[in-house]
Design an enzyme around this catalytic site. Sequence first.
Site, mmCIF file in Angstrom:
data_model
loop_
_atom_site.group_PDB
_atom_site.id
_atom_site.type_symbol
_atom_site.label_atom_id
_atom_site.label_comp_id
_atom_site.label_asym_id
_atom_site.label_seq_id
_atom_site.Cartn_x
_atom_site.Cartn_y
_atom_site.Cartn_z
ATOM 1 N N GLU A 291 0.826 -1.226 0.000
ATOM 2 C CA GLU A 291 0.000 0.000 0.000
ATOM 3 C C GLU A 291 0.850 1.262 0.000
ATOM 4 O O GLU A 291 0.834 2.034 0.966
ATOM 5 C CB GLU A 291 -0.869 0.027 1.265
ATOM 6 C CG GLU A 291 -1.881 -1.069 1.359
ATOM 7 C CD GLU A 291 -2.516 -1.134 2.754
ATOM 8 O OE1 GLU A 291 -2.026 -0.496 3.697
ATOM 9 O OE2 GLU A 291 -3.501 -1.841 2.889
ATOM 10 N N TYR A 335 5.676 17.749 11.795
ATOM 11 C CA TYR A 335 6.732 16.733 11.963
ATOM 12 C C TYR A 335 8.142 17.310 11.900
ATOM 13 O O TYR A 335 9.099 16.546 11.800
ATOM 14 C CB TYR A 335 6.674 15.690 10.836
ATOM 15 C CG TYR A 335 5.334 15.086 10.547
ATOM 16 C CD1 TYR A 335 4.659 14.334 11.501
ATOM 17 C CD2 TYR A 335 4.758 15.226 9.287
ATOM 18 C CE1 TYR A 335 3.430 13.767 11.202
ATOM 19 C CE2 TYR A 335 3.543 14.650 8.979
ATOM 20 C CZ TYR A 335 2.882 13.924 9.946
ATOM 21 O OH TYR A 335 1.678 13.354 9.650
ATOM 22 N N CYS A 362 -1.034 33.210 10.746
ATOM 23 C CA CYS A 362 -0.756 33.979 11.948
ATOM 24 C C CYS A 362 -0.259 33.022 13.031
ATOM 25 O O CYS A 362 -0.992 32.678 13.959
ATOM 26 C CB CYS A 362 -2.034 34.676 12.366
ATOM 27 S SG CYS A 362 -1.719 35.887 13.608
#
Length: 434
Positions: A291, A335, A362
Amino acid sequence: MKLFGTSKVENNVLCIGNIDVITLAKEFKTPLYIMDEEHIRNICRRYYDSFKCEQLKNRVAYAGKAFLTLAMCKLLAQEGLYLDVVSGGELYTAFSSGFPMEKVYFHGNNKTMEEVDLGVKLGVGAFVVDNFYEIENLNSIAKVYGKKQKIYLRVTPGVEAHTHEYIKTGQIDSKFGFTGIGEAEAVLNVAKKTLELDHIELSGLHCHIGSQIFETEPYRDAARIMLNIIKKIKVELDYEIKELDLGGGFGIYYNEEDEPRKIEAYTKIILDSVEEFCKENKMAVPILTIEPGRSIVGNAGTTLYTVGSIKDIPEVRKYVAVDGGMGDNIRPALYNAKYECVLANRVEGKKNEVVTIAGKCCESGDILIENVKLPLIESGDLLAVQSTGAYGYSMSNNYNKIPRPAVVFVKDGKAKLVCKRESYEDVIKNEINL
Ligand SMILES: Cc1ncc(COP(=O)(O)O)c(C=O)c1O
Ligand SMILES: N[C@@H](CCCC[NH3+])C(=O)O
């Protein structure tokens, strides 16, 4: 600078799919997600061929969470791929595109009853089930439709893959799947209960050890653990599991620190280790699925921005702000992901300088790339952030009510709009003006 697929530099301007980015910016505006269609197709074919889909009936199921649109579903169907969806929304996208439902794997650790119902009604090929609660729901819904639903059991094989903490999934302490280490009692018990249900057919086992993985060995380890469980189910329950899905997670290049292997190295180790185990244990080789998501679309995507304000803090830092940011690419903030970029309308310049690319949200953490060396930049320049094809558009959001960018597929000098740019009307379309 690394160029992928059909990307090249012509007259000092970045071109993708044989179209220069200045033309694309004029026609579609920025920010813009540019997907290199030929590159995506080439990767699909390399997976399809090297995983022996034709000869062995193996399957490559593209992980839709990386990037899913109607056009992408069409492309996948043309390339003979299967599709992994993880929500009712992804399933609906696939269905709406005309993607063959029997080639869909329906994932998710907490599918709602509505999602389960939709999956059964539309006739998805297999549910990848995470827990017994889901199996019971599925059995009762399949009964209503008078169907026997194929399922895969998702197993956490306990394989440690070296990747970011947030994108590991194969370790025991995971919200996903049934624990598959040691004697794999949890999996055996659930397999046993499943076999007693009238509207469920246990077709396969599934695992996914994480994402952005560079090593190939964890796939061998995962394959052996999973095959061992298949063997145990045969011995203890006298039931033969004929299909095995080993997930995705194959890593790609984002920056110089990344050293991904070739696609063929991942498919080879999986095919070889499965064959080896089955030979040793005199077992039939199951039909295999992988996958991949990121590795199919990641390097095929580029985000094109226009440079706006520039703030130079002498001896500290020069901020170059672009017209997008964490709304269209959350990965650096989420991350600490590192990207590379090019000054797309003047790829080579005389004087280089080190700058930080900031977004327009912001939020101080809305930094796309820190300390990157580029030719002297001016407001109005075009900046192309590379390898944003996976988990860019799919994780985009409307923070600060910024409309999502458009997506174009480029190929052979033509650009096809596959997702329109959101308008301000789109941004408030679900709101009620009391
Ligand atoms: C079950 C499952 N399959 C496939 C993938 C695709 O992973 P990748 O995009 O890293 O190939 C994921 C995401 O990590 C996943 O959770
Ligand atoms: N969204 C993640 C990976 C997805 C993990 C899914 N299991 C990324 O951008 O890297």
